[in-house]
Design a protein around this motif. Sequence first.
Motif, PDB file in Angstrom:
ATOM      1  N   GLY A  82     -23.571  -3.574 -38.325  1.00 32.08           N
ATOM      2  CA  GLY A  82     -23.189  -4.863 -37.744  1.00 32.08           C
ATOM      3  C   GLY A  82     -24.449  -5.650 -37.435  1.00 32.08           C
ATOM      4  N   SER A  83     -24.346  -6.992 -37.378  1.00 31.52           N
ATOM      5  CA  SER A  83     -25.553  -7.737 -37.010  1.00 31.52           C
ATOM      6  C   SER A  83     -25.884  -7.481 -35.548  1.00 31.52           C
ATOM      7  CB  SER A  83     -25.435  -9.233 -37.301  1.00 31.52           C
ATOM      8  OG  SER A  83     -24.149  -9.696 -37.134  1.00 31.52           O
ATOM      9  N   ASP A  84     -24.878  -7.051 -34.804  1.00 35.79           N
ATOM     10  CA  ASP A  84     -25.087  -6.625 -33.437  1.00 35.79           C
ATOM     11  C   ASP A  84     -26.214  -5.604 -33.294  1.00 35.79           C
ATOM     12  OD1 ASP A  84     -23.633  -7.665 -31.402  1.00 35.79           O
ATOM     13  OD2 ASP A  84     -22.629  -5.765 -30.983  1.00 35.79           O
ATOM     14  N   PHE A 108     -23.919 -17.424 -28.339  1.00 33.39           N
ATOM     15  CA  PHE A 108     -23.343 -16.078 -28.353  1.00 33.39           C
ATOM     16  C   PHE A 108     -23.885 -15.271 -27.161  1.00 33.39           C
ATOM     17  CE2 PHE A 108     -23.110 -11.937 -31.027  1.00 33.39           C
ATOM     18  CZ  PHE A 108     -21.770 -11.767 -30.739  1.00 33.39           C
ATOM     19  N   TYR A 111     -26.769 -12.235 -27.000  1.00 32.74           N
ATOM     20  CA  TYR A 111     -28.230 -12.401 -27.085  1.00 32.74           C
ATOM     21  C   TYR A 111     -28.893 -12.113 -25.751  1.00 32.74           C
ATOM     22  CZ  TYR A 111     -26.941 -15.192 -31.235  1.00 32.74           C
ATOM     23  OH  TYR A 111     -26.419 -15.647 -32.409  1.00 32.74           O
ATOM     24  N   SER A 154     -27.423 -19.005 -32.903  1.00 33.18           N
ATOM     25  CA  SER A 154     -26.474 -18.918 -34.015  1.00 33.18           C
ATOM     26  C   SER A 154     -26.326 -20.286 -34.670  1.00 33.18           C
ATOM     27  CB  SER A 154     -25.120 -18.393 -33.539  1.00 33.18           C
ATOM     28  OG  SER A 154     -24.587 -19.179 -32.495  1.00 33.18           O
ATOM     29  N   ASN A 158     -21.556 -20.070 -32.451  1.00 34.16           N
ATOM     30  CA  ASN A 158     -20.430 -19.537 -31.706  1.00 34.16           C
ATOM     31  C   ASN A 158     -20.826 -19.633 -30.244  1.00 34.16           C
ATOM     32  OD1 ASN A 158     -18.459 -18.021 -30.489  1.00 34.16           O
ATOM     33  ND2 ASN A 158     -19.131 -16.061 -31.312  1.00 34.16           N
ATOM     34  N   ASP A 184     -29.148 -16.721 -36.591  1.00 38.45           N
ATOM     35  CA  ASP A 184     -27.956 -15.901 -36.778  1.00 38.45           C
ATOM     36  C   ASP A 184     -26.922 -16.750 -37.531  1.00 38.45           C
ATOM     37  OD1 ASP A 184     -25.656 -14.425 -36.640  1.00 38.45           O
ATOM     38  OD2 ASP A 184     -25.764 -14.047 -34.485  1.00 38.45           O
ATOM     39  N   ALA A 186     -24.036 -16.032 -38.853  1.00 37.42           N
ATOM     40  CA  ALA A 186     -22.759 -15.300 -38.968  1.00 37.42           C
ATOM     41  C   ALA A 186     -21.641 -16.173 -39.558  1.00 37.42           C
ATOM     42  CB  ALA A 186     -22.333 -14.767 -37.599  1.00 37.42           C
ATOM     43  N   TYR A 187     -21.721 -17.490 -39.314  1.00 35.25           N
ATOM     44  CA  TYR A 187     -20.643 -18.399 -39.754  1.00 35.25           C
ATOM     45  C   TYR A 187     -21.077 -19.350 -40.858  1.00 35.25           C
ATOM     46  CZ  TYR A 187     -18.556 -16.599 -35.514  1.00 35.25           C
ATOM     47  OH  TYR A 187     -18.065 -15.757 -34.547  1.00 35.25           O
ATOM     48  N   THR A 212     -23.434 -11.526 -41.581  1.00 36.32           N
ATOM     49  CA  THR A 212     -22.527 -10.432 -41.259  1.00 36.32           C
ATOM     50  C   THR A 212     -21.367 -10.385 -42.253  1.00 36.32           C
ATOM     51  OG1 THR A 212     -21.061  -9.498 -39.571  1.00 36.32           O
ATOM     52  CG2 THR A 212     -21.204 -11.886 -39.654  1.00 36.32           C
ATOM     53  N   SER A 214     -18.514  -9.397 -41.072  1.00 38.93           N
ATOM     54  CA  SER A 214     -17.378  -9.337 -40.142  1.00 38.93           C
ATOM     55  C   SER A 214     -16.512 -10.586 -40.142  1.00 38.93           C
ATOM     56  CB  SER A 214     -17.881  -9.108 -38.714  1.00 38.93           C
ATOM     57  OG  SER A 214     -18.601  -7.906 -38.629  1.00 38.93           O
ATOM     58  N   LYS A 215     -17.006 -11.714 -40.620  1.00 37.09           N
ATOM     59  CA  LYS A 215     -16.273 -12.959 -40.454  1.00 37.09           C
ATOM     60  C   LYS A 215     -15.666 -13.415 -41.782  1.00 37.09           C
ATOM     61  CE  LYS A 215     -17.265 -12.564 -36.237  1.00 37.09           C
ATOM     62  NZ  LYS A 215     -18.494 -12.851 -35.524  1.00 37.09           N
ATOM     63  N   ARG A 223     -18.403  -2.571 -40.053  1.00 32.54           N
ATOM     64  CA  ARG A 223     -19.677  -2.810 -39.364  1.00 32.54           C
ATOM     65  C   ARG A 223     -20.836  -2.924 -40.349  1.00 32.54           C
ATOM     66  NH1 ARG A 223     -18.955  -5.179 -36.613  1.00 32.54           N
ATOM     67  NH2 ARG A 223     -20.573  -4.873 -35.081  1.00 32.54           N
ATOM     68  N   LEU A 224     -21.046  -4.103 -40.870  1.00 32.71           N
ATOM     69  CA  LEU A 224     -22.218  -4.322 -41.717  1.00 32.71           C
ATOM     70  C   LEU A 224     -22.833  -5.688 -41.433  1.00 32.71           C
ATOM     71  CD1 LEU A 224     -24.083  -3.304 -43.979  1.00 32.71           C
ATOM     72  CD2 LEU A 224     -22.580  -4.437 -45.620  1.00 32.71           C
TER      73      LEU A 224
HETATM   74  C1  LIG Z   1     -19.219 -12.318 -34.729  1.00 31.89           C
HETATM   75  C2  LIG Z   1     -20.654 -12.626 -34.584  1.00 31.89           C
HETATM   76  C3  LIG Z   1     -21.619 -11.774 -35.110  1.00 31.89           C
HETATM   77  C4  LIG Z   1     -21.205 -10.594 -35.921  1.00 31.89           C
HETATM   78  O1  LIG Z   1     -21.521  -9.408 -35.366  1.00 31.89           O
HETATM   79  P1  LIG Z   1     -21.267  -8.082 -36.192  1.00 31.89           P
HETATM   80  O2  LIG Z   1     -21.922  -7.091 -35.310  1.00 31.89           O
HETATM   81  O3  LIG Z   1     -21.931  -8.215 -37.527  1.00 31.89           O
HETATM   82  O4  LIG Z   1     -19.797  -7.886 -36.323  1.00 31.89           O
HETATM   83  C5  LIG Z   1     -22.957 -12.099 -34.954  1.00 31.89           C
HETATM   84  N1  LIG Z   1     -23.317 -13.237 -34.341  1.00 31.89           N
HETATM   85  C6  LIG Z   1     -22.418 -14.097 -33.854  1.00 31.89           C
HETATM   86  C7  LIG Z   1     -22.861 -15.366 -33.248  1.00 31.89           C
HETATM   87  C8  LIG Z   1     -21.053 -13.806 -33.950  1.00 31.89           C
HETATM   88  O5  LIG Z   1     -20.154 -14.656 -33.442  1.00 31.89           O
END
Ligand SMILES: *Cc1c(COP(=O)(O)O)cnc(C)c1O
Length: 356
Positions: A82-84, A108, A111, A154, A158, A184, A186-187, A212, A214-215, A223-224
């Motif tokens: 995950g990027s987390d 987000f 952070y 981000s 987000n 970041d 992600a979107y 990511t 995930s979206k 989780r990648l």
């Molecule tokens: C959802 C999101 C992520 C994604 O996190 P993952 O760990 O890859 O699922 C990362 N940054 C932001 C701002 C998000 O909203």
Amino acid sequence: MYELNDKIKALTPYDPISGDYRIRLDANESFLAPDEKMMKKITAAVQGVAYNRYPDPAARKLRQVIGAYFDIDPQFITCGNGSDELLGVLIGAFLTAGDKLLTLSPDFSMYRLYGEIYGAGNVVCHKNEDLTVDVDRVLSMLRDDPKIRMALFSNPCNPTSKGLSALECERLIKNAGNCLVVLDEAYMDFFDENESFVRRVEEFDNLIVLRTCSKAFGLAAIRLGIAFANRRLTDALTAVKSPYNVNSLTQAIAAALLADKELLQSRTAQIKESRDALYEALTPFVGGTLKRVFAPQTNFVLLDFEEPAKARRVFEGLLAASIAVRYMGRYLRITAGTKEENKAVVLEIKRLLGIH
Ligand SMILES: *Cc1c(COP(=O)(O)O)cnc(C)c1O
């Protein structure tokens, strides 16, 4: 008696809404589960995994597929759980004692949490009233405080759902001096790939871009996350990450699915349609309690209410109707869903706002 240290004592676990709700529009997930064709690929991929062996720490095969998807050399790619995970590793390893992390607000929430856990001083730059980013304000904060060694935000954001143009990002990166900029993205799939810095990491010595699965790709379960950076930064990141951070099942599944770029892009297009429809259905409700609906550049829509109590009332009314969205002070963040889910949330909000 064992005492927790000060930096973790006051922390509370990240708490996404728990419970069973009929409609989940709170976590910015994709509403599209894998179709039959994708499920076949997933099944074949997990059957080929060497379960008794450790995963490939370099994720070679997967990085090649990712490189082909984004049209970039795999040597600039690092994979994460995950990027987390990548965010934690970056903040934990690229900052040392006394260094500070600059974040924007709102942005987000993870952070700042990682900043706290790893003992980085958190410096916050507030966004403008219309939730746009003032790059000059960020740059002047960086100039005033050389201890700020990382700026992380981000893009698109987000929760604001707004994208910052590549020109503005470039101005920030170029003038950040000895500060690492972490974008970041992600979107970004829902915004505009021309505004992305994934293919431009070689131009800058202080840039890391995160993406990511995930979206837009609808693979939150596996989780990648992916980091893009020049060779020097990629080598450093590879050296500090845990070697087996991305498990073999995830590597195999992602390599199988990311090879079909057209399929993933057509699914992203469906999500964008849903998001636009949700935005258009909600904007007529502006006036009175609901102050603004922000034009979305992500897979969710942000609503701004007169005051937190009004947002809270709508949030709780939605929960009572078994619809989960994200409540954040004056704002409600609603993830784009299926046609039926969007229709249900729009109808319920209309009712809760007393619109006939
Ligand atoms: C959802 C999101 C992520 C994604 O996190 P993952 O760990 O890859 O699922 C990362 N940054 C932001 C701002 C998000 O909203």
